[in-house]
Design a protein around this motif. Structure first.
Motif, mmCIF file in Angstrom:
data_model
loop_
_atom_site.group_PDB
_atom_site.id
_atom_site.type_symbol
_atom_site.label_atom_id
_atom_site.label_comp_id
_atom_site.label_asym_id
_atom_site.label_seq_id
_atom_site.Cartn_x
_atom_site.Cartn_y
_atom_site.Cartn_z
ATOM 1 N N ALA A 1 7.228 -1.677 7.211
ATOM 2 C CA ALA A 1 7.518 -1.604 5.657
ATOM 3 C C ALA A 1 8.927 -2.254 5.330
ATOM 4 C CB ALA A 1 7.297 -0.247 5.177
ATOM 5 N N ALA A 2 9.752 -1.963 6.461
ATOM 6 C CA ALA A 2 11.230 -2.449 6.265
ATOM 7 C C ALA A 2 11.447 -4.036 6.422
ATOM 8 C CB ALA A 2 12.028 -1.628 7.184
ATOM 9 N N ASP A 3 10.297 -4.720 6.618
ATOM 10 C CA ASP A 3 10.316 -5.978 6.815
ATOM 11 C C ASP A 3 11.040 -6.381 8.083
ATOM 12 O OD1 ASP A 3 9.404 -8.504 5.864
ATOM 13 O OD2 ASP A 3 11.238 -9.114 5.095
ATOM 14 N N GLU A 4 10.704 -5.582 8.942
ATOM 15 C CA GLU A 4 11.120 -5.791 10.345
ATOM 16 C C GLU A 4 9.903 -6.148 11.295
ATOM 17 O OE1 GLU A 4 13.359 -2.568 11.614
ATOM 18 O OE2 GLU A 4 14.809 -3.003 10.033
ATOM 19 N N ILE A 5 9.881 -6.996 12.481
ATOM 20 C CA ILE A 5 8.992 -7.167 13.307
ATOM 21 C C ILE A 5 9.200 -6.153 14.422
ATOM 22 C CG2 ILE A 5 7.717 -8.696 14.727
ATOM 23 C CD1 ILE A 5 7.424 -9.369 11.775
ATOM 24 N N ASP A 6 8.131 -5.393 14.789
ATOM 25 C CA ASP A 6 8.176 -4.311 15.779
ATOM 26 C C ASP A 6 7.321 -4.952 16.864
ATOM 27 O OD1 ASP A 6 7.831 -2.329 17.616
ATOM 28 O OD2 ASP A 6 8.169 -0.871 16.001
ATOM 29 N N ASN A 7 8.120 -5.059 17.905
ATOM 30 C CA ASN A 7 7.444 -5.780 19.341
ATOM 31 C C ASN A 7 7.469 -4.504 20.458
ATOM 32 O OD1 ASN A 7 6.793 -8.427 18.357
ATOM 33 N ND2 ASN A 7 9.171 -8.653 18.396
ATOM 34 N N SER A 8 7.457 -3.340 20.191
ATOM 35 C CA SER A 8 7.798 -2.231 21.014
ATOM 36 C C SER A 8 6.552 -2.470 22.010
ATOM 37 C CB SER A 8 7.925 -1.123 20.416
ATOM 38 O OG SER A 8 6.770 -0.637 19.591
ATOM 39 N N ASP A 9 5.575 -2.678 21.902
ATOM 40 C CA ASP A 9 4.315 -2.526 22.959
ATOM 41 C C ASP A 9 3.952 -3.733 23.330
ATOM 42 O OD1 ASP A 9 4.134 0.226 22.548
ATOM 43 O OD2 ASP A 9 3.132 0.132 20.776
ATOM 44 N N ALA B 1 0.750 -1.233 0.090
ATOM 45 C CA ALA B 1 -0.005 0.044 0.073
ATOM 46 C C ALA B 1 0.737 1.151 0.053
ATOM 47 C CB ALA B 1 -0.831 -0.154 1.451
ATOM 48 N N ARG B 2 0.287 2.293 -0.286
ATOM 49 C CA ARG B 2 0.930 3.567 -0.369
ATOM 50 C C ARG B 2 0.138 4.561 0.432
ATOM 51 N NH1 ARG B 2 3.729 5.659 -4.704
ATOM 52 N NH2 ARG B 2 5.260 6.974 -3.842
ATOM 53 N N LEU B 3 0.871 4.874 1.731
ATOM 54 C CA LEU B 3 0.152 5.812 2.659
ATOM 55 C C LEU B 3 0.775 7.084 2.735
ATOM 56 C CD1 LEU B 3 0.493 2.749 3.718
ATOM 57 C CD2 LEU B 3 -0.954 3.465 5.412
ATOM 58 N N THR B 4 0.015 8.030 2.428
ATOM 59 C CA THR B 4 0.558 9.549 2.456
ATOM 60 C C THR B 4 -0.136 10.146 3.641
ATOM 61 O OG1 THR B 4 0.942 9.329 -0.007
ATOM 62 C CG2 THR B 4 0.968 11.431 0.985
ATOM 63 N N GLU B 5 0.542 10.700 4.650
ATOM 64 C CA GLU B 5 -0.223 11.749 5.551
ATOM 65 C C GLU B 5 -1.363 10.832 6.152
ATOM 66 O OE1 GLU B 5 -0.818 15.616 4.297
ATOM 67 O OE2 GLU B 5 1.448 15.575 3.573
ATOM 68 N N VAL C 1 0.386 -6.065 9.000
ATOM 69 C CA VAL C 1 1.542 -6.360 8.092
ATOM 70 C C VAL C 1 1.592 -5.178 7.214
ATOM 71 C CG1 VAL C 1 2.572 -7.705 6.359
ATOM 72 C CG2 VAL C 1 1.223 -8.798 8.229
ATOM 73 N N PHE C 2 2.800 -4.491 7.082
ATOM 74 C CA PHE C 2 3.213 -3.422 5.918
ATOM 75 C C PHE C 2 4.190 -3.738 5.206
ATOM 76 C CE2 PHE C 2 1.142 -1.273 9.704
ATOM 77 C CZ PHE C 2 0.307 -0.244 9.140
ATOM 78 N N ASP C 3 4.399 -5.054 4.844
ATOM 79 C CA ASP C 3 5.547 -5.354 3.864
ATOM 80 C C ASP C 3 5.356 -4.782 2.747
ATOM 81 O OD1 ASP C 3 7.655 -7.035 3.173
ATOM 82 O OD2 ASP C 3 6.408 -8.456 2.299
#
Length: 154
Positions: free
Chosen positions: A141-149, A103-107, A119-121
């Motif tokens: 989008a950088a194909d990393e898994i974010d587990n911050s929360d 997807a393309r997400l602008t603002e 998933v934002f791959d």
């Protein structure tokens, strides 16, 4: 004659099953198609407000959403694959397991949105920040898994 009859029955069945005639142009406003487990693939929606709605599993594949508000909605398992979103707001939206692949997400605003398992791959984020959202097992989008929360989610 048989071919014309088949086309007629096919169009009639489509109207009967979906409640609307087949779209003749991609630029058609299909805001009435937006409902839980609905199909709105290829939709073009502008300046629409779907705040507080139950839109679980909605299919926005290849849709174009411009200045659309989904604030406070339930949209878990929603599909935005290859969609184009501009100025769209997902404030406090349940987007668990949502698919934003390609997807393309602008603002786009994700203030307080629940993006657990989303998933934002391959997505392109322009002026869009995922940090204000709740992230746990979120594929960026950088194909990393974010587990911050994830620790706070337990």
């Amino acid at each position: 004659m048989a071919n014309r009859l088949a086309v007629f029955f096919s169009a009639t069945l489509t109207v009967f099953l979906t409640g609307s005639a087949p779209a003749l142009a991609e630029e058609t406003d299909r805001s009435k198609d937006v409902r839980a487990l609905g199909r709105c693939a290829g939709c073009v929606l502008q300046q629409s407000d779907f705040s507080g709605r139950n839109l679980m599993g909605i299919d926005f594949t290849s849709a174009h959403l411009n200045s659309v508000k989904f604030d406070g909605s339930n949209m878990n398992l929603a599909v935005f694959e290859n969609a184009v979103l501009r100025g769209t707001s997902f404030a406090s939206v349940n987007l668990r397991g949502a698919n934003f692949v390609g997807a393309r997400l602008t603002e786009v605003s994700f203030e307080e949105a629940d993006l657990k398992g989303a998933v934002f791959d391959g997505a392109i984020l322009e002026g869009t920040d995922l940090d204000p959202a709740i992230l746990c097992n979120t594929q960026t989008a950088a194909d990393e898994i974010d587990n911050s929360d994830c620790a706070a989610a337990r």
